[in-house]
Write a protein that holds these residues in place. Sequence first.
Motif, PDB file in Angstrom:
ATOM      1  N   THR A  93       0.860  -1.180   0.000  1.00 16.98           N
ATOM      2  CA  THR A  93       0.000   0.000   0.000  1.00 16.98           C
ATOM      3  C   THR A  93       0.897   1.231   0.000  1.00 16.98           C
ATOM      4  O   THR A  93       2.098   1.137   0.314  1.00 16.98           O
ATOM      5  CB  THR A  93      -0.885   0.029   1.253  1.00 16.98           C
ATOM      6  OG1 THR A  93      -0.043   0.229   2.413  1.00 16.98           O
ATOM      7  CG2 THR A  93      -1.674  -1.262   1.412  1.00 16.98           C
ATOM      8  N   PRO A  94       0.363   2.398  -0.326  1.00 16.56           N
ATOM      9  CA  PRO A  94       1.192   3.613  -0.241  1.00 16.56           C
ATOM     10  C   PRO A  94       1.806   3.814   1.142  1.00 16.56           C
ATOM     11  O   PRO A  94       2.960   4.245   1.252  1.00 16.56           O
ATOM     12  CB  PRO A  94       0.197   4.727  -0.601  1.00 16.56           C
ATOM     13  CG  PRO A  94      -0.761   4.056  -1.539  1.00 16.56           C
ATOM     14  CD  PRO A  94      -0.932   2.669  -0.985  1.00 16.56           C
ATOM     15  N   ASP A  95       1.077   3.498   2.210  1.00 14.74           N
ATOM     16  CA  ASP A  95       1.634   3.646   3.554  1.00 14.74           C
ATOM     17  C   ASP A  95       2.757   2.649   3.798  1.00 14.74           C
ATOM     18  O   ASP A  95       3.782   2.989   4.414  1.00 14.74           O
ATOM     19  CB  ASP A  95       0.539   3.459   4.608  1.00 14.74           C
ATOM     20  CG  ASP A  95      -0.400   4.650   4.701  1.00 14.74           C
ATOM     21  OD1 ASP A  95      -0.036   5.738   4.206  1.00 14.74           O
ATOM     22  OD2 ASP A  95      -1.500   4.498   5.257  1.00 14.74           O
ATOM     23  N   ASP A  96       2.595   1.405   3.332  1.00 11.77           N
ATOM     24  CA  ASP A  96       3.661   0.403   3.448  1.00 11.77           C
ATOM     25  C   ASP A  96       4.914   0.873   2.723  1.00 11.77           C
ATOM     26  O   ASP A  96       6.032   0.765   3.236  1.00 11.77           O
ATOM     27  CB  ASP A  96       3.218  -0.935   2.843  1.00 11.77           C
ATOM     28  CG  ASP A  96       2.134  -1.623   3.649  1.00 11.77           C
ATOM     29  OD1 ASP A  96       2.015  -1.339   4.853  1.00 11.77           O
ATOM     30  OD2 ASP A  96       1.401  -2.443   3.053  1.00 11.77           O
ATOM     31  N   PHE A  97       4.705   1.372   1.513  1.00 12.05           N
ATOM     32  CA  PHE A  97       5.839   1.809   0.698  1.00 12.05           C
ATOM     33  C   PHE A  97       6.550   2.989   1.354  1.00 12.05           C
ATOM     34  O   PHE A  97       7.784   3.049   1.390  1.00 12.05           O
ATOM     35  CB  PHE A  97       5.340   2.194  -0.702  1.00 12.05           C
ATOM     36  CG  PHE A  97       6.433   2.630  -1.632  1.00 12.05           C
ATOM     37  CD1 PHE A  97       7.363   1.725  -2.112  1.00 12.05           C
ATOM     38  CD2 PHE A  97       6.527   3.956  -2.048  1.00 12.05           C
ATOM     39  CE1 PHE A  97       8.380   2.131  -2.972  1.00 12.05           C
ATOM     40  CE2 PHE A  97       7.529   4.375  -2.899  1.00 12.05           C
ATOM     41  CZ  PHE A  97       8.453   3.453  -3.363  1.00 12.05           C
ATOM     42  N   ARG A  98       5.790   3.909   1.900  1.00 13.82           N
ATOM     43  CA  ARG A  98       6.392   5.065   2.564  1.00 13.82           C
ATOM     44  C   ARG A  98       7.259   4.610   3.740  1.00 13.82           C
ATOM     45  O   ARG A  98       8.372   5.101   3.923  1.00 13.82           O
ATOM     46  CB  ARG A  98       5.310   6.043   3.042  1.00 13.82           C
ATOM     47  CG  ARG A  98       5.884   7.350   3.586  1.00 13.82           C
ATOM     48  CD  ARG A  98       4.775   8.289   4.071  1.00 13.82           C
ATOM     49  NE  ARG A  98       3.869   8.653   3.005  1.00 13.82           N
ATOM     50  CZ  ARG A  98       4.079   9.625   2.129  1.00 13.82           C
ATOM     51  NH1 ARG A  98       5.203  10.332   2.196  1.00 13.82           N
ATOM     52  NH2 ARG A  98       3.184   9.906   1.198  1.00 13.82           N
TER      53      ARG A  98
END
Length: 284
Positions: A93-98
């Motif tokens: 997810t974008p949060d995981d990637f961040r």
Amino acid sequence: MIAHHFTVDVEEYFQVAAFEHCVSRDTWGRRESRAAKNVGTLLEFLDAHAVRATFFVLGWLAERNPELIKAIVQAGHEIASHGWDHRRVTEQTPDDFRRSVRGTKQVLEDLSGAAVLGFRAPSFSIIPGCEWALDVLIEEGYAYDSSLFPVRRPGYGYPNGQRDPHWLDRASGRLVELPPTVLRRWGVTVPAGGGAYFRILPYALTRAAFRECERRRVPGTFYIHPWELDPGQPRIAAPLLARLRHYTGLGGVVARLGRLLRDFRFTRARDTVAALAASNSRSC
């Protein structure tokens, strides 16, 4: 003379995408580590040819091998990010990637004592539909990316991407893109920038691709993995196609690298990025 980019994706032999379905992440810490030895071999090889390179390092690996990062920096090379644990962008997810790119950047900067400017996604997994990852990179302070492989392949590739270094304009800002080198012939785009393509296909293909870059007066981007210099690495019980892709040509890599470094001049990715940034400043 054009200075191309020599880049290294620093990961263990058991962390590659070809084995992700038969090597659980839970077993990584119990497997034999060969990264330090293989990177050491590569550092000696690059030093013998007076080449400075960019090393895209996994945060997971750096945290467990801090001396490895220091050895790379002391040899005059650049440290960049390969994400935390070789998880594809398409699986995050974008949060995981961040969290992945932020945590990796922090660890690498703490160990290297220098700003980490670049990122390369595991398996070149910023594909159409995942451009949000580029915005995250800009927001997290990265200056360039080297993930948009302008080819069409199962599982990865950015088919309509540009093949030369260029600026990406996003809502969150600007980012330099350094795509892996390809060769275009008869309307077909052929991967020619490293990895299995360098080991398995004729060397003439790689040479032609970088010669074509020089005719366009732009730097190409070559990539390799330290385990590709290690024909004695432990064998993984994997499907035949995965084993063929991973092990074919390992014994000939050093000789091919020697030819490549005699034929072309190479430098770090950040050197090109700095030149592009300076040129952009002058034109504004």
